[in-house]
Design a protein around this motif. Sequence first.
Motif, PDB file in Angstrom:
ATOM      1  N   THR A   1       0.822  -1.202   0.000  1.00 36.41           N
ATOM      2  CA  THR A   1       0.000   0.000   0.000  1.00 36.41           C
ATOM      3  C   THR A   1       0.856   1.250   0.000  1.00 36.41           C
ATOM      4  OG1 THR A   1      -0.126   0.055   2.417  1.00 36.41           O
ATOM      5  CG2 THR A   1      -1.852  -1.159   1.252  1.00 36.41           C
ATOM      6  N   ARG A   2       0.282   2.280  -0.600  1.00 35.96           N
ATOM      7  CA  ARG A   2       0.880   3.609  -0.514  1.00 35.96           C
ATOM      8  C   ARG A   2      -0.192   4.526   0.048  1.00 35.96           C
ATOM      9  NH1 ARG A   2       2.532   6.806  -5.849  1.00 35.96           N
ATOM     10  NH2 ARG A   2       0.254   6.826  -6.020  1.00 35.96           N
ATOM     11  N   SER A   3       0.123   5.218   1.112  1.00 37.75           N
ATOM     12  CA  SER A   3      -0.877   6.027   1.803  1.00 37.75           C
ATOM     13  C   SER A   3      -0.514   7.505   1.753  1.00 37.75           C
ATOM     14  CB  SER A   3      -0.995   5.593   3.270  1.00 37.75           C
ATOM     15  OG  SER A   3      -1.331   4.237   3.358  1.00 37.75           O
ATOM     16  N   LEU A   4      -1.516   8.326   1.959  1.00 34.20           N
ATOM     17  CA  LEU A   4      -1.314   9.754   2.100  1.00 34.20           C
ATOM     18  C   LEU A   4      -0.765  10.040   3.499  1.00 34.20           C
ATOM     19  CD1 LEU A   4      -1.758  12.749   1.271  1.00 34.20           C
ATOM     20  CD2 LEU A   4      -4.074  12.511   2.183  1.00 34.20           C
TER      21      LEU A   4
ATOM     22  N   LEU B   1      -6.188   9.185   9.457  1.00 37.88           N
ATOM     23  CA  LEU B   1      -6.281   9.600   8.055  1.00 37.88           C
ATOM     24  C   LEU B   1      -5.164   9.003   7.198  1.00 37.88           C
ATOM     25  CD1 LEU B   1      -7.146  13.391   8.367  1.00 37.88           C
ATOM     26  CD2 LEU B   1      -8.633  11.585   7.512  1.00 37.88           C
ATOM     27  N   ASP B   2      -4.305   8.211   7.784  1.00 43.75           N
ATOM     28  CA  ASP B   2      -3.142   7.768   7.024  1.00 43.75           C
ATOM     29  C   ASP B   2      -3.488   6.790   5.910  1.00 43.75           C
ATOM     30  OD1 ASP B   2      -1.814   5.304   9.411  1.00 43.75           O
ATOM     31  OD2 ASP B   2      -3.797   5.593   8.525  1.00 43.75           O
ATOM     32  N   ARG B   3      -4.750   6.328   5.856  1.00 45.53           N
ATOM     33  CA  ARG B   3      -5.123   5.420   4.775  1.00 45.53           C
ATOM     34  C   ARG B   3      -5.785   6.145   3.614  1.00 45.53           C
ATOM     35  NH1 ARG B   3      -8.833   0.991   6.881  1.00 45.53           N
ATOM     36  NH2 ARG B   3      -9.707   2.699   8.095  1.00 45.53           N
ATOM     37  N   LEU B   4      -6.067   7.431   3.776  1.00 42.89           N
ATOM     38  CA  LEU B   4      -6.715   8.166   2.696  1.00 42.89           C
ATOM     39  C   LEU B   4      -5.787   8.243   1.498  1.00 42.89           C
ATOM     40  CD1 LEU B   4      -8.494  11.076   4.548  1.00 42.89           C
ATOM     41  CD2 LEU B   4      -9.541   9.099   3.463  1.00 42.89           C
ATOM     42  N   GLY B   5      -6.347   8.104   0.329  1.00 44.88           N
ATOM     43  CA  GLY B   5      -5.552   8.141  -0.888  1.00 44.88           C
ATOM     44  C   GLY B   5      -4.784   6.860  -1.113  1.00 44.88           C
ATOM     45  N   LYS B   6      -5.158   5.804  -0.428  1.00 46.99           N
ATOM     46  CA  LYS B   6      -4.419   4.555  -0.526  1.00 46.99           C
ATOM     47  C   LYS B   6      -4.534   3.945  -1.921  1.00 46.99           C
ATOM     48  CE  LYS B   6      -4.997   1.396   2.680  1.00 46.99           C
ATOM     49  NZ  LYS B   6      -5.620   0.314   3.445  1.00 46.99           N
ATOM     50  N   THR B   7      -3.401   3.457  -2.404  1.00 47.86           N
ATOM     51  CA  THR B   7      -3.374   2.630  -3.600  1.00 47.86           C
ATOM     52  C   THR B   7      -2.797   1.295  -3.180  1.00 47.86           C
ATOM     53  OG1 THR B   7      -2.953   4.581  -4.938  1.00 47.86           O
ATOM     54  CG2 THR B   7      -2.576   2.447  -5.964  1.00 47.86           C
ATOM     55  N   ALA B   8      -3.363   0.214  -3.643  1.00 44.22           N
ATOM     56  CA  ALA B   8      -2.924  -1.092  -3.179  1.00 44.22           C
ATOM     57  C   ALA B   8      -2.612  -2.012  -4.344  1.00 44.22           C
ATOM     58  CB  ALA B   8      -4.000  -1.729  -2.298  1.00 44.22           C
ATOM     59  N   ALA B   9      -1.596  -2.828  -4.163  1.00 42.34           N
ATOM     60  CA  ALA B   9      -1.278  -3.901  -5.086  1.00 42.34           C
ATOM     61  C   ALA B   9      -1.329  -5.196  -4.287  1.00 42.34           C
ATOM     62  CB  ALA B   9       0.105  -3.704  -5.699  1.00 42.34           C
ATOM     63  N   ASP B  10      -2.182  -6.112  -4.695  1.00 44.06           N
ATOM     64  CA  ASP B  10      -2.301  -7.390  -4.000  1.00 44.06           C
ATOM     65  C   ASP B  10      -1.362  -8.402  -4.629  1.00 44.06           C
ATOM     66  OD1 ASP B  10      -4.802  -7.245  -2.049  1.00 44.06           O
ATOM     67  OD2 ASP B  10      -5.234  -6.045  -3.825  1.00 44.06           O
ATOM     68  N   ILE B  11      -0.694  -9.184  -3.779  1.00 43.90           N
ATOM     69  CA  ILE B  11       0.338 -10.109  -4.230  1.00 43.90           C
ATOM     70  C   ILE B  11      -0.018 -11.514  -3.789  1.00 43.90           C
ATOM     71  CG2 ILE B  11       2.805 -10.665  -4.198  1.00 43.90           C
ATOM     72  CD1 ILE B  11       2.254  -7.918  -5.331  1.00 43.90           C
ATOM     73  N   TYR B  12       0.026 -12.466  -4.730  1.00 46.65           N
ATOM     74  CA  TYR B  12      -0.209 -13.877  -4.434  1.00 46.65           C
ATOM     75  C   TYR B  12       0.942 -14.687  -5.031  1.00 46.65           C
ATOM     76  CZ  TYR B  12      -4.766 -11.597  -4.320  1.00 46.65           C
ATOM     77  OH  TYR B  12      -5.785 -10.707  -4.093  1.00 46.65           O
ATOM     78  N   ILE B  13       1.555 -15.544  -4.216  1.00 48.77           N
ATOM     79  CA  ILE B  13       2.729 -16.311  -4.655  1.00 48.77           C
ATOM     80  C   ILE B  13       2.606 -17.752  -4.190  1.00 48.77           C
ATOM     81  CG2 ILE B  13       5.245 -16.492  -4.594  1.00 48.77           C
ATOM     82  CD1 ILE B  13       5.334 -13.564  -3.674  1.00 48.77           C
TER      83      ILE B  13
ATOM     84  N   ALA C   1      12.992 -13.550  -1.075  1.00 47.48           N
ATOM     85  CA  ALA C   1      13.705 -12.609  -1.941  1.00 47.48           C
ATOM     86  C   ALA C   1      12.735 -11.829  -2.821  1.00 47.48           C
ATOM     87  CB  ALA C   1      14.715 -13.358  -2.809  1.00 47.48           C
ATOM     88  N   LEU C   2      11.713 -12.502  -3.295  1.00 45.82           N
ATOM     89  CA  LEU C   2      10.739 -11.853  -4.160  1.00 45.82           C
ATOM     90  C   LEU C   2       9.965 -10.774  -3.417  1.00 45.82           C
ATOM     91  CD1 LEU C   2       9.743 -12.122  -7.097  1.00 45.82           C
ATOM     92  CD2 LEU C   2       7.978 -13.661  -6.263  1.00 45.82           C
ATOM     93  N   THR C   3       9.485 -11.104  -2.227  1.00 44.89           N
ATOM     94  CA  THR C   3       8.717 -10.122  -1.459  1.00 44.89           C
ATOM     95  C   THR C   3       9.593  -8.954  -1.018  1.00 44.89           C
ATOM     96  OG1 THR C   3       9.058 -11.487   0.531  1.00 44.89           O
ATOM     97  CG2 THR C   3       6.994 -11.785  -0.665  1.00 44.89           C
ATOM     98  N   GLU C   4      10.850  -9.213  -0.686  1.00 47.16           N
ATOM     99  CA  GLU C   4      11.766  -8.133  -0.315  1.00 47.16           C
ATOM    100  C   GLU C   4      11.972  -7.187  -1.491  1.00 47.16           C
ATOM    101  OE1 GLU C   4      15.350  -9.914   0.996  1.00 47.16           O
ATOM    102  OE2 GLU C   4      14.606 -10.375   3.014  1.00 47.16           O
ATOM    103  N   TYR C   5      12.184  -7.751  -2.666  1.00 49.55           N
ATOM    104  CA  TYR C   5      12.416  -6.942  -3.855  1.00 49.55           C
ATOM    105  C   TYR C   5      11.188  -6.098  -4.181  1.00 49.55           C
ATOM    106  CZ  TYR C   5      13.911  -5.693  -8.578  1.00 49.55           C
ATOM    107  OH  TYR C   5      14.270  -4.994  -9.703  1.00 49.55           O
ATOM    108  N   LEU C   6      10.027  -6.705  -4.101  1.00 53.10           N
ATOM    109  CA  LEU C   6       8.800  -5.970  -4.398  1.00 53.10           C
ATOM    110  C   LEU C   6       8.591  -4.828  -3.417  1.00 53.10           C
ATOM    111  CD1 LEU C   6       6.384  -8.928  -5.231  1.00 53.10           C
ATOM    112  CD2 LEU C   6       7.502  -7.370  -6.837  1.00 53.10           C
ATOM    113  N   ALA C   7       8.900  -5.067  -2.146  1.00 52.72           N
ATOM    114  CA  ALA C   7       8.745  -4.018  -1.139  1.00 52.72           C
ATOM    115  C   ALA C   7       9.695  -2.850  -1.410  1.00 52.72           C
ATOM    116  CB  ALA C   7       8.992  -4.583   0.254  1.00 52.72           C
TER     117      ALA C   7
END
Length: 294
Positions: free
Chosen positions: A47-50, A63-75, A96-102
Amino acid sequence: MTEPDLDQTQPLDAVPEPPVRIDAYGITDTGKVRQQNEDQFAVGRMTRSLELTHTSLGTVSSLDRLGKTAADIYIVADGVGGVAGGQLASGIAVEALTEYLAQTAGCFYHTDIALEHELLERLEQAAQHAHERVRAFSPKGQGPATTLTMVTLLWPRAYIVHIGDSRGYYLRGERLRQFTRDQTMGELLVDEGVVTEQQARDSGLDNVLASAVGADINPSIGLLDLQYDDTVLLCSDGLTKHVSDEEISAFLQEGQDAASTCRRLVDAALEGGGTDNITVVVARMGRPASPSSD
């Protein structure tokens, strides 16, 4: 056009409804024959939050969740190479994959289609990063390896990275579709017209990987547009060895929540023999709740 009432106070916990309600769950089981589970899975959300740095409000914590954009990950990853080796490979790959994505999360929040090529490149780089981490434990390339199937969902588009023979499916209505293709020697020889599908099965070539993280890697990168009420399934071959596509479709159509569906699928594989580790991840794409009327 009616101007907004600038004096109207909104509740601090008011958060815009997401474009889709996702019910996702994963489960893994050692099975009835193997002594140790070499499968790994991950279900998560980036997630990316305001973040407000200055405001006239007395508090901003809610209010830290306002403007949230989310990418859901399934592995899902299915390790090969022996009890210790396979578990090591799949664990390293998923970590390694989740670390890289983060670390590269920013690239997942663009909605401009023109930047989609960059996103696909980043996903392939993530797979390559996982591959290199696994290879570091076997410099001569003779060590453990793992399959790797991942879906990154930026609604409504699902971006797919696939290596090996773990599978990805989606159910739409009453039709189940497989959106991955097994990367096995049997499948490769069938494609080249060298053997028939039956000959590949009889010879066992359909169980020999042609591509794997930590060995020879040939990532398949693609995308899929999902719709409301679709269901996504990722699984290791411990499921598909004992549960047919027709049976998988029937379980998904029952409409139970993701956790119950996962359990039902694993139980069916165990009842069918449970000769391998079994891992399933289920994600149901629900419609947003209708706004409540006053």
